[in-house]
Scaffold this motif. Structure first.
Motif, PDB file in Angstrom:
ATOM      1  N   GLY A  12      46.909 -21.521  62.438  1.00 32.20           N
ATOM      2  CA  GLY A  12      47.564 -22.605  61.712  1.00 32.20           C
ATOM      3  C   GLY A  12      46.656 -23.241  60.675  1.00 32.20           C
ATOM      4  N   ILE A  13      45.414 -23.462  61.064  1.00 37.36           N
ATOM      5  CA  ILE A  13      44.447 -24.034  60.135  1.00 37.36           C
ATOM      6  C   ILE A  13      44.183 -23.077  58.986  1.00 37.36           C
ATOM      7  CG2 ILE A  13      42.038 -24.760  59.879  1.00 37.36           C
ATOM      8  CD1 ILE A  13      42.224 -25.847  62.754  1.00 37.36           C
ATOM      9  N   MET A  14      44.065 -21.783  59.296  1.00 32.46           N
ATOM     10  CA  MET A  14      43.855 -20.788  58.249  1.00 32.46           C
ATOM     11  C   MET A  14      45.011 -20.804  57.249  1.00 32.46           C
ATOM     12  SD  MET A  14      42.299 -18.273  56.752  1.00 32.46           S
ATOM     13  CE  MET A  14      41.154 -17.361  57.778  1.00 32.46           C
ATOM     14  N   CYS A  15      46.220 -20.846  57.766  1.00 30.09           N
ATOM     15  CA  CYS A  15      47.393 -20.875  56.891  1.00 30.09           C
ATOM     16  C   CYS A  15      47.385 -22.135  56.026  1.00 30.09           C
ATOM     17  CB  CYS A  15      48.655 -20.818  57.742  1.00 30.09           C
ATOM     18  SG  CYS A  15      50.182 -20.685  56.796  1.00 30.09           S
ATOM     19  N   SER A  16      47.075 -23.260  56.658  1.00 28.94           N
ATOM     20  CA  SER A  16      47.032 -24.516  55.922  1.00 28.94           C
ATOM     21  C   SER A  16      45.955 -24.483  54.845  1.00 28.94           C
ATOM     22  CB  SER A  16      46.771 -25.670  56.892  1.00 28.94           C
ATOM     23  OG  SER A  16      46.584 -26.881  56.195  1.00 28.94           O
ATOM     24  N   ARG A  17      44.768 -23.964  55.190  1.00 31.22           N
ATOM     25  CA  ARG A  17      43.672 -23.936  54.222  1.00 31.22           C
ATOM     26  C   ARG A  17      43.937 -22.958  53.082  1.00 31.22           C
ATOM     27  NH1 ARG A  17      39.443 -27.359  55.942  1.00 31.22           N
ATOM     28  NH2 ARG A  17      40.526 -28.672  57.443  1.00 31.22           N
ATOM     29  N   ILE A  18      44.645 -21.870  53.371  1.00 31.65           N
ATOM     30  CA  ILE A  18      45.008 -20.939  52.298  1.00 31.65           C
ATOM     31  C   ILE A  18      45.888 -21.638  51.269  1.00 31.65           C
ATOM     32  CG2 ILE A  18      46.395 -18.894  51.754  1.00 31.65           C
ATOM     33  CD1 ILE A  18      45.345 -17.652  54.352  1.00 31.65           C
ATOM     34  N   PHE A  19      46.888 -22.350  51.756  1.00 32.74           N
ATOM     35  CA  PHE A  19      47.730 -23.112  50.832  1.00 32.74           C
ATOM     36  C   PHE A  19      46.933 -24.231  50.173  1.00 32.74           C
ATOM     37  CE2 PHE A  19      51.227 -21.136  53.198  1.00 32.74           C
ATOM     38  CZ  PHE A  19      52.088 -20.828  52.159  1.00 32.74           C
ATOM     39  N   GLY A  20      45.966 -24.785  50.916  1.00 33.97           N
ATOM     40  CA  GLY A  20      45.102 -25.796  50.332  1.00 33.97           C
ATOM     41  C   GLY A  20      44.267 -25.244  49.190  1.00 33.97           C
ATOM     42  N   PHE A  21      43.799 -24.004  49.353  1.00 30.88           N
ATOM     43  CA  PHE A  21      43.042 -23.374  48.273  1.00 30.88           C
ATOM     44  C   PHE A  21      43.923 -23.072  47.064  1.00 30.88           C
ATOM     45  CE2 PHE A  21      39.779 -21.921  51.485  1.00 30.88           C
ATOM     46  CZ  PHE A  21      38.815 -22.798  51.020  1.00 30.88           C
ATOM     47  N   PHE A  22      45.152 -22.644  47.333  1.00 30.92           N
ATOM     48  CA  PHE A  22      46.094 -22.446  46.220  1.00 30.92           C
ATOM     49  C   PHE A  22      46.294 -23.760  45.471  1.00 30.92           C
ATOM     50  CE2 PHE A  22      48.145 -18.709  48.574  1.00 30.92           C
ATOM     51  CZ  PHE A  22      47.453 -17.785  47.795  1.00 30.92           C
ATOM     52  N   ARG A  23      46.421 -24.836  46.240  1.00 23.30           N
ATOM     53  CA  ARG A  23      46.574 -26.157  45.637  1.00 23.30           C
ATOM     54  C   ARG A  23      45.359 -26.503  44.780  1.00 23.30           C
ATOM     55  NH1 ARG A  23      45.611 -30.809  49.678  1.00 23.30           N
ATOM     56  NH2 ARG A  23      43.496 -30.409  48.959  1.00 23.30           N
ATOM     57  N   ALA A 294      39.127 -25.791  65.501  1.00 22.75           N
ATOM     58  CA  ALA A 294      40.155 -25.106  66.295  1.00 22.75           C
ATOM     59  C   ALA A 294      39.701 -24.921  67.736  1.00 22.75           C
ATOM     60  CB  ALA A 294      40.475 -23.754  65.656  1.00 22.75           C
ATOM     61  N   ILE A 295      38.450 -24.484  67.945  1.00 22.34           N
ATOM     62  CA  ILE A 295      37.984 -24.240  69.315  1.00 22.34           C
ATOM     63  C   ILE A 295      37.791 -25.544  70.062  1.00 22.34           C
ATOM     64  CG2 ILE A 295      35.490 -24.226  68.877  1.00 22.34           C
ATOM     65  CD1 ILE A 295      37.368 -21.714  71.084  1.00 22.34           C
ATOM     66  N   SER A 296      37.319 -26.602  69.374  1.00 18.89           N
ATOM     67  CA  SER A 296      37.111 -27.881  70.062  1.00 18.89           C
ATOM     68  C   SER A 296      38.444 -28.534  70.419  1.00 18.89           C
ATOM     69  CB  SER A 296      36.261 -28.821  69.204  1.00 18.89           C
ATOM     70  OG  SER A 296      36.898 -29.118  67.981  1.00 18.89           O
ATOM     71  N   THR A 297      39.449 -28.374  69.561  1.00 19.23           N
ATOM     72  CA  THR A 297      40.776 -28.915  69.859  1.00 19.23           C
ATOM     73  C   THR A 297      41.377 -28.245  71.090  1.00 19.23           C
ATOM     74  OG1 THR A 297      41.178 -29.389  67.517  1.00 19.23           O
ATOM     75  CG2 THR A 297      43.107 -29.276  68.951  1.00 19.23           C
ATOM     76  N   ALA A 298      41.197 -26.931  71.188  1.00 18.94           N
ATOM     77  CA  ALA A 298      41.717 -26.192  72.343  1.00 18.94           C
ATOM     78  C   ALA A 298      40.887 -26.458  73.599  1.00 18.94           C
ATOM     79  CB  ALA A 298      41.731 -24.698  72.032  1.00 18.94           C
ATOM     80  N   LEU A 299      39.588 -26.658  73.432  1.00 18.37           N
ATOM     81  CA  LEU A 299      38.673 -26.793  74.560  1.00 18.37           C
ATOM     82  C   LEU A 299      38.743 -28.163  75.228  1.00 18.37           C
ATOM     83  CD1 LEU A 299      36.352 -25.360  76.118  1.00 18.37           C
ATOM     84  CD2 LEU A 299      34.774 -26.321  74.425  1.00 18.37           C
ATOM     85  N   PHE A 300      38.968 -29.213  74.435  1.00 19.22           N
ATOM     86  CA  PHE A 300      38.845 -30.566  74.979  1.00 19.22           C
ATOM     87  C   PHE A 300      39.780 -30.852  76.158  1.00 19.22           C
ATOM     88  CE2 PHE A 300      40.063 -35.120  74.853  1.00 19.22           C
ATOM     89  CZ  PHE A 300      38.866 -35.627  75.343  1.00 19.22           C
ATOM     90  N   PRO A 301      41.090 -30.553  76.081  1.00 17.85           N
ATOM     91  CA  PRO A 301      41.935 -30.847  77.245  1.00 17.85           C
ATOM     92  C   PRO A 301      41.454 -30.131  78.509  1.00 17.85           C
ATOM     93  CG  PRO A 301      43.281 -30.351  75.323  1.00 17.85           C
ATOM     94  CD  PRO A 301      41.866 -30.001  74.960  1.00 17.85           C
ATOM     95  N   MET A 302      40.917 -28.928  78.358  1.00 19.43           N
ATOM     96  CA  MET A 302      40.442 -28.164  79.517  1.00 19.43           C
ATOM     97  C   MET A 302      39.189 -28.798  80.120  1.00 19.43           C
ATOM     98  SD  MET A 302      41.021 -24.358  77.971  1.00 19.43           S
ATOM     99  CE  MET A 302      42.577 -23.969  77.163  1.00 19.43           C
ATOM    100  N   ILE A 303      38.257 -29.214  79.256  1.00 20.35           N
ATOM    101  CA  ILE A 303      37.044 -29.859  79.749  1.00 20.35           C
ATOM    102  C   ILE A 303      37.387 -31.201  80.400  1.00 20.35           C
ATOM    103  CG2 ILE A 303      34.875 -30.949  79.052  1.00 20.35           C
ATOM    104  CD1 ILE A 303      34.488 -28.813  77.021  1.00 20.35           C
ATOM    105  N   ALA A 304      38.269 -31.967  79.753  1.00 24.61           N
ATOM    106  CA  ALA A 304      38.636 -33.279  80.289  1.00 24.61           C
ATOM    107  C   ALA A 304      39.276 -33.149  81.675  1.00 24.61           C
ATOM    108  CB  ALA A 304      39.585 -33.982  79.331  1.00 24.61           C
ATOM    109  N   LYS A 305      40.169 -32.173  81.837  1.00 26.63           N
ATOM    110  CA  LYS A 305      40.818 -31.976  83.137  1.00 26.63           C
ATOM    111  C   LYS A 305      39.825 -31.475  84.181  1.00 26.63           C
ATOM    112  CE  LYS A 305      45.339 -31.059  81.081  1.00 26.63           C
ATOM    113  NZ  LYS A 305      46.380 -30.029  80.781  1.00 26.63           N
TER     114      LYS A 305
END
Length: 480
Positions: A12-23, A294-305
């Motif tokens: 998702g971030i890659m897709c967003s940044r690609i469009f961001g680069f086009f912008r 991306a990895i920290s967003t995915a990792l945080f809920p797992m570490i917190a739990k």
């Protein structure tokens, strides 16, 4: 689960940044790097800073633990939402009333003519703060249910809206283009909010808001002892949340605040410096977002739990996997980014009003930023440990020290190296952030993570192969 969440976030971030680069490519072609682009970037800087700080962890890392611990979750949700919406509305109205004063703060080095032109643009862009908070708030609920795709992809809509605004205004004068861009930002914010509605409805989260409103109404207007006890519980939950939130904002936003300060300092340098920093930082943010965020967003809920369930070894195991994956990915990006700095900027931006001299300036600034990619990216892994233990205050102290160090470096280096000195100072700040984060995490735990001989051999092997391949490429194709 970690792999699936990471792939969702990173794609998702890659897709967003690609469009961001086009912008950005489109913007560079239409506006170039000069006075008018500087005006827009100054006006958009604070809302964009706010978006990154909230969307990339600060709000989630304090709200989710508070939400999990809350005894009256629905009331806590609605009360938090209403308080933030009201505060941001008042802030935006304040900026509207005192736009000249605020603009002078955001761009102290601008002359009176630039300040006058920038004032209405600053006001328009400030309304995006309200929209981006609502986006982040709704995304946090989805992340709680391990639904990451909306928060990962919603920024695409912002970029598409800005691209559409540029297309509609491409034949207008420069100031008119900036107005179109600013209103495009607001349209993008509304579209981002609407994208959340279906998944929230599907996961039955709207019921939380309905129940929360009833509980708050009861707590405020019912004279019963039960209602007073409910009000007391809500007050305690909010107090605990804000105790963690404010340190979390500083702890999660070192790179963004440093970039904001760079913009302020760059207004004292030659014309175009703000734009040079913006374009270089945009590319630097790509690998940082795709891998580290991306990895920290995915990792945080797992570490917190895991921490909440007293499963420290499981948390450390996930951190070690994430650390080595992130180290390899960012290492490859650093080598490639520095060796191909001129070619990357040439490919992305050199067209229309963006000249070869602009390419070389941005390339040097980009290389200086890339020196800080590893420390900034890896420090996010270790800061999660503090957030999971609800030690946001310590994380804030670490960030404050690294930020102060970076500002001092900026003030020294900018007078010798111009905008490139500001980027280099930012990288030095990242090194300080990494050192302090590791120290707080614990040297024994850190050693357990890095004591992986095959990993270091693999890292060296990858570096040798990449440098060899890129040298061969540059022998046949390079720009000067």
């Amino acid at each position: 689960m970690l792999k699936k969440a990471f792939l969702t976030n990173s794609s998702g971030i890659m897709c967003s940044r690609i469009f961001g680069f086009f912008r950005d490519m489109y913007m560079a072609s239409v506006l170039g790097a000069g006075m008018y682009s500087d005006i827009f970037f100054v006006a958009f800087k604070f809302p964009n800073l706010f978006r990154r700080v909230f969307a990339e962890g600060a709000f989630t890392q304090s709200f989710l633990p508070g939400f999990i611990a809350s005894q009256k979750k629905s009331a806590f949700v609605v009360a938090t939402f209403m308080m933030f919406v009201l505060i941001l509305l008042l802030l935006t109205l304040f900026v509207w009333c005192f736009s000249g004063w605020v603009t002078k703060i955001l761009a102290t080095g601008f002359d009176e003519e630039k300040i006058a032109l920038a004032e209405p643009i600053v006001v328009i862009n400030f309304w995006y703060l309200e929209l981006v908070f609502i986006v982040t708030f709704l995304s946090t609920f989805l992340q709680y249910k391990n639904s990451f795709w909306v928060s990962a992809y919603n920024t695409v809509l912002l970029n598409l809206s800005m691209i559409g605004a540029l297309y509609l205004a491409k034949d207008s004068d420069s100031m008119q283009i900036i107005y179109f861009l600013s209103y495009g930002v607001l349209c993008g914010g509304v579209a981002q909010i609407l994208l959340h509605f279906y998944p929230l409805y599907k996961l039955k989260f709207f019921m939380i808001f309905f129940v929360g409103l009833r509980q708050i109404y009861k707590a405020l207007f019912s004279p019963s002892a039960k209602a007073k006890f409910l009000a007391f519980k809500i007050k305690i939950d909010l107090k605990n949340f804000f105790t963690q939130f404010f340190p979390s904002v500083l702890g999660s936003s070192t790179a963004q605040i440093a970039s904001f300060i760079d913009t302020l300092l760059a207004s004292f340098l030659v014309g175009g410096s703000i734009s040079y920093l913006y374009y270089a930082n945009r590319i630097f943010q790509l690998p940082l977002a795709i891998f580290a965020i991306a990895i920290s967003t995915a990792l945080f809920p797992m570490i917190a739990k895991a921490i909440k369930n007293s499963q420290e070894m499981l948390a450390l195991k996930n951190m070690k996997k994430s650390f080595w994956f992130l180290l390899f990915m960012l290492w490859v990006c650093v080598i490639g980014g520095i060796m191909l700095k001129n070619e990357i900027i040439w490919l992305l931006f050199e067209r229309g009003e963006f000249q070869r001299s602009d390419t070389l300036e941005v390339a040097n600034i980009f290389a200086a930023y890339m020196l800080g990619l590893l420390p900034f990216g890896l420090s996010r892994i270790f800061s999660l440990w503090l957030y999971a233990h609800r030690l946001q205050g310590r994380a804030a102290k670490i960030s404050a020290l690294s930020l102060i160090f970076g500002v001092i470096c900026s003030l020294v280096l900018m007078w010798h190296f111009g905008a490139m000195g500001l980027a280099l100072a930012g990288s030095l700040s990242g090194v300080m952030l990494f050192i302090l984060s590791v120290r707080e995490f614990g040297l024994v735990r850190f050693w357990d993570i890095i004591a992986y001989f095959r990993g270091w051999i693999g890292l060296l092997f990858v570096a040798i192969i990449e440098i060899g391949v890129l040298k061969l490429f540059l022998y046949f194709f390079h720009i000067q």
